[in-house]
Design a protein around this motif. Sequence first.
Motif, mmCIF file in Angstrom:
data_model
loop_
_atom_site.group_PDB
_atom_site.id
_atom_site.type_symbol
_atom_site.label_atom_id
_atom_site.label_comp_id
_atom_site.label_asym_id
_atom_site.label_seq_id
_atom_site.Cartn_x
_atom_site.Cartn_y
_atom_site.Cartn_z
ATOM 1 N N ILE A 1 -6.845 8.155 -0.087
ATOM 2 C CA ILE A 1 -8.165 7.513 -0.143
ATOM 3 C C ILE A 1 -8.028 6.075 -0.635
ATOM 4 O O ILE A 1 -8.575 5.133 -0.042
ATOM 5 N N ALA A 2 -7.277 5.908 -1.729
ATOM 6 C CA ALA A 2 -7.065 4.570 -2.276
ATOM 7 C C ALA A 2 -6.313 3.685 -1.285
ATOM 8 O O ALA A 2 -6.645 2.510 -1.102
ATOM 9 N N ALA A 3 -5.293 4.260 -0.626
ATOM 10 C CA ALA A 3 -4.497 3.491 0.330
ATOM 11 C C ALA A 3 -5.344 3.034 1.506
ATOM 12 O O ALA A 3 -5.205 1.894 1.987
ATOM 13 N N ALA A 4 -6.227 3.905 1.978
ATOM 14 C CA ALA A 4 -7.099 3.538 3.099
ATOM 15 C C ALA A 4 -8.017 2.377 2.709
ATOM 16 O O ALA A 4 -8.228 1.445 3.493
ATOM 17 N N GLY A 5 -8.538 2.429 1.488
ATOM 18 C CA GLY A 5 -9.402 1.350 1.012
ATOM 19 C C GLY A 5 -8.658 0.032 0.899
ATOM 20 O O GLY A 5 -9.145 -1.021 1.333
ATOM 21 N N LEU A 6 -7.454 0.081 0.325
ATOM 22 C CA LEU A 6 -6.654 -1.131 0.185
ATOM 23 C C LEU A 6 -6.274 -1.710 1.545
ATOM 24 O O LEU A 6 -6.342 -2.929 1.754
ATOM 25 N N ALA A 7 -5.873 -0.827 2.473
ATOM 26 C CA ALA A 7 -5.479 -1.293 3.800
ATOM 27 C C ALA A 7 -6.644 -1.989 4.501
ATOM 28 O O ALA A 7 -6.459 -3.035 5.141
ATOM 29 N N ALA A 8 -7.849 -1.412 4.384
ATOM 30 C CA ALA A 8 -9.023 -2.016 5.020
ATOM 31 C C ALA A 8 -9.305 -3.402 4.441
ATOM 32 O O ALA A 8 -9.611 -4.350 5.181
ATOM 33 N N VAL A 9 -9.189 -3.536 3.119
ATOM 34 C CA VAL A 9 -9.418 -4.835 2.473
ATOM 35 C C VAL A 9 -8.370 -5.848 2.915
ATOM 36 O O VAL A 9 -8.693 -6.991 3.277
ATOM 37 N N TYR A 10 -7.100 -5.443 2.913
ATOM 38 C CA TYR A 10 -6.021 -6.361 3.265
ATOM 39 C C TYR A 10 -6.124 -6.821 4.726
ATOM 40 O O TYR A 10 -5.915 -7.998 5.033
ATOM 41 N N VAL B 1 0.828 -1.213 0.000
ATOM 42 C CA VAL B 1 0.000 0.000 0.000
ATOM 43 C C VAL B 1 0.863 1.264 0.000
ATOM 44 O O VAL B 1 0.679 2.154 -0.831
ATOM 45 N N GLY B 2 1.814 1.343 0.944
ATOM 46 C CA GLY B 2 2.616 2.558 1.073
ATOM 47 C C GLY B 2 3.467 2.861 -0.141
ATOM 48 O O GLY B 2 3.466 4.006 -0.650
ATOM 49 N N LEU B 3 4.184 1.868 -0.645
ATOM 50 C CA LEU B 3 5.043 2.102 -1.809
ATOM 51 C C LEU B 3 4.258 2.434 -3.079
ATOM 52 O O LEU B 3 4.679 3.310 -3.846
ATOM 53 N N PRO B 4 3.121 1.768 -3.355
ATOM 54 C CA PRO B 4 2.322 2.195 -4.510
ATOM 55 C C PRO B 4 1.871 3.649 -4.407
ATOM 56 O O PRO B 4 1.845 4.362 -5.417
ATOM 57 N N LEU B 5 1.534 4.089 -3.198
ATOM 58 C CA LEU B 5 1.162 5.491 -3.001
ATOM 59 C C LEU B 5 2.332 6.401 -3.351
ATOM 60 O O LEU B 5 2.166 7.404 -4.072
ATOM 61 N N LEU B 6 3.530 6.057 -2.874
ATOM 62 C CA LEU B 6 4.714 6.849 -3.215
ATOM 63 C C LEU B 6 4.991 6.803 -4.717
ATOM 64 O O LEU B 6 5.459 7.790 -5.301
ATOM 65 N N GLY B 7 4.717 5.647 -5.337
ATOM 66 C CA GLY B 7 4.922 5.526 -6.774
ATOM 67 C C GLY B 7 4.057 6.475 -7.571
ATOM 68 O O GLY B 7 4.517 7.112 -8.538
ATOM 69 N N ILE B 8 2.796 6.587 -7.194
ATOM 70 C CA ILE B 8 1.878 7.516 -7.871
ATOM 71 C C ILE B 8 2.363 8.955 -7.710
ATOM 72 O O ILE B 8 2.391 9.737 -8.671
ATOM 73 N N ILE B 9 2.773 9.314 -6.500
ATOM 74 C CA ILE B 9 3.249 10.677 -6.251
ATOM 75 C C ILE B 9 4.534 10.942 -7.030
ATOM 76 O O ILE B 9 4.745 12.036 -7.574
ATOM 77 N N ALA B 10 5.399 9.926 -7.110
ATOM 78 C CA ALA B 10 6.653 10.082 -7.861
ATOM 79 C C ALA B 10 6.384 10.350 -9.332
ATOM 80 O O ALA B 10 7.049 11.185 -9.956
ATOM 81 N N ILE B 11 5.407 9.634 -9.908
ATOM 82 C CA ILE B 11 5.053 9.869 -11.310
ATOM 83 C C ILE B 11 4.483 11.266 -11.489
ATOM 84 O O ILE B 11 4.807 11.973 -12.461
#
Length: 447
Positions: free
Chosen positions: A238-247, A54-64
């Motif tokens: 928002i996306a990270a919170a959703g993914l974390a809840a599912v996981y 979750v955390g690294l994908p979030l950083l990936g989006i921000i990096a792009i």
Amino acid sequence: MENKTLTSKQILAVGLMLFALFFGAGNMIFPPFLGQEAGTNVWTAIVGFLITGVGLPLLGIIAIAKNGDLQTIASRVHPLYGIVFTIVMYLAIGPLFGIPRTGTVAYEIGVTPFLPETASKNALPLFLYTVIFFGITAWLSLNPSKLVDRIGKLFTPALLIILAVLVIKSLITPLGDLKAPQGAYADGPFFKGFIEGYLTMDTIAALVFGIVVIGSIKGMGVTNKQALMKICITAGLIAAAGLAAVYLSLAYIGATSMDALGKMDNGGAILSASAQYLFGSAGAAILALAITVACLTTSVGLVSACAQYFSKLLPKISYKTIVAILSLFSMVVANIGLTQLIQISLPILIMIYPLAIVLILLSFMHNAFNGYSLVYIGALIPTGLISFIDGLKTAGMDVAFITDSLQFLPFFAQGIGWLVPAITGAIIGYFLALAFGESKKPITVHE
């Protein structure tokens, strides 16, 4: 238009779109298996999993959003590296692992539970299913994506509702008690969970598809760099919170499943058996339908994205031809089965994931070290070498003569031995750049 921003409702919509981008049905198979293996250590393990899943994908989006597309960032090492690294990422998220996994997950959850035991062990049903599945994938990938988008918008919420009902039922009537952790989850649950998060491939997905999200935001009229970054961060959270809840929810189901279901080979089997146990055949059928369609939309999205990239890279080969090649190749790979595919993919992901992690982190510090390519090179060479050795070890190859000599590295035993060498290499690269007078590289920002 320069200072335009989005309303809260629009930002929420972007966040949900980003969640749907990451929420491939394949992601649901790893937390339940982690939970079953980790047992009483499930919450420590899931923290590590959330960092890489979750955390690294979030950083990936921000990096792009901050730096441009994947090839632009990777080219800071060297233009040739930029092309090769981007191709490797597309192959990993595409025909080698990501696309075949959609077919195997759909089969594991959507078909296997309803087959007689003798038929489920036969290779023919999987072959016939993947022929149909990837045939439909190829057909939909040749057409505009509106149909797939509509299906995805319908079935992603439906799938979340089904999962929510499944989790609530498992809380009311638990499948069983937490058991003792197994394997690496007994001694190092955090680091084991960290490595398992690689299997989601969402950090790679963020680098590959992040530009799509940025384009959508710009399409709404946002061109200001600061506004774009703020929206990306908010939507990403928002996306990270959703993914974390599912996981977290799925890991709990897996952790409590041993009493009711026994030991299982993969998370897909755990999820389908849990639905069967809690709601009977009707519950399993509804889950199977939702996940099958979710897998199909993910498959089409991946095939389309990969075909677009490779058709630009190889202009002499048409988009339609590449779609056909990708679909056929993915069908062949899918027939090795879900458990075997995961076993094969993990060593490769262990080799390439750290490179993606280091590249993302360096992109945030690009300005601080003047964009020197020697910093990127200094960090990525030791990262690549150690990750390659880790991958060989994970694949079961005898590399003890190398690994024994690397035990002095911090976190090497936990599979993150590349971390300190990457930092050291970056520092050495910085001072070499100063010593040899490397010129400052321009900072590429797509506004």
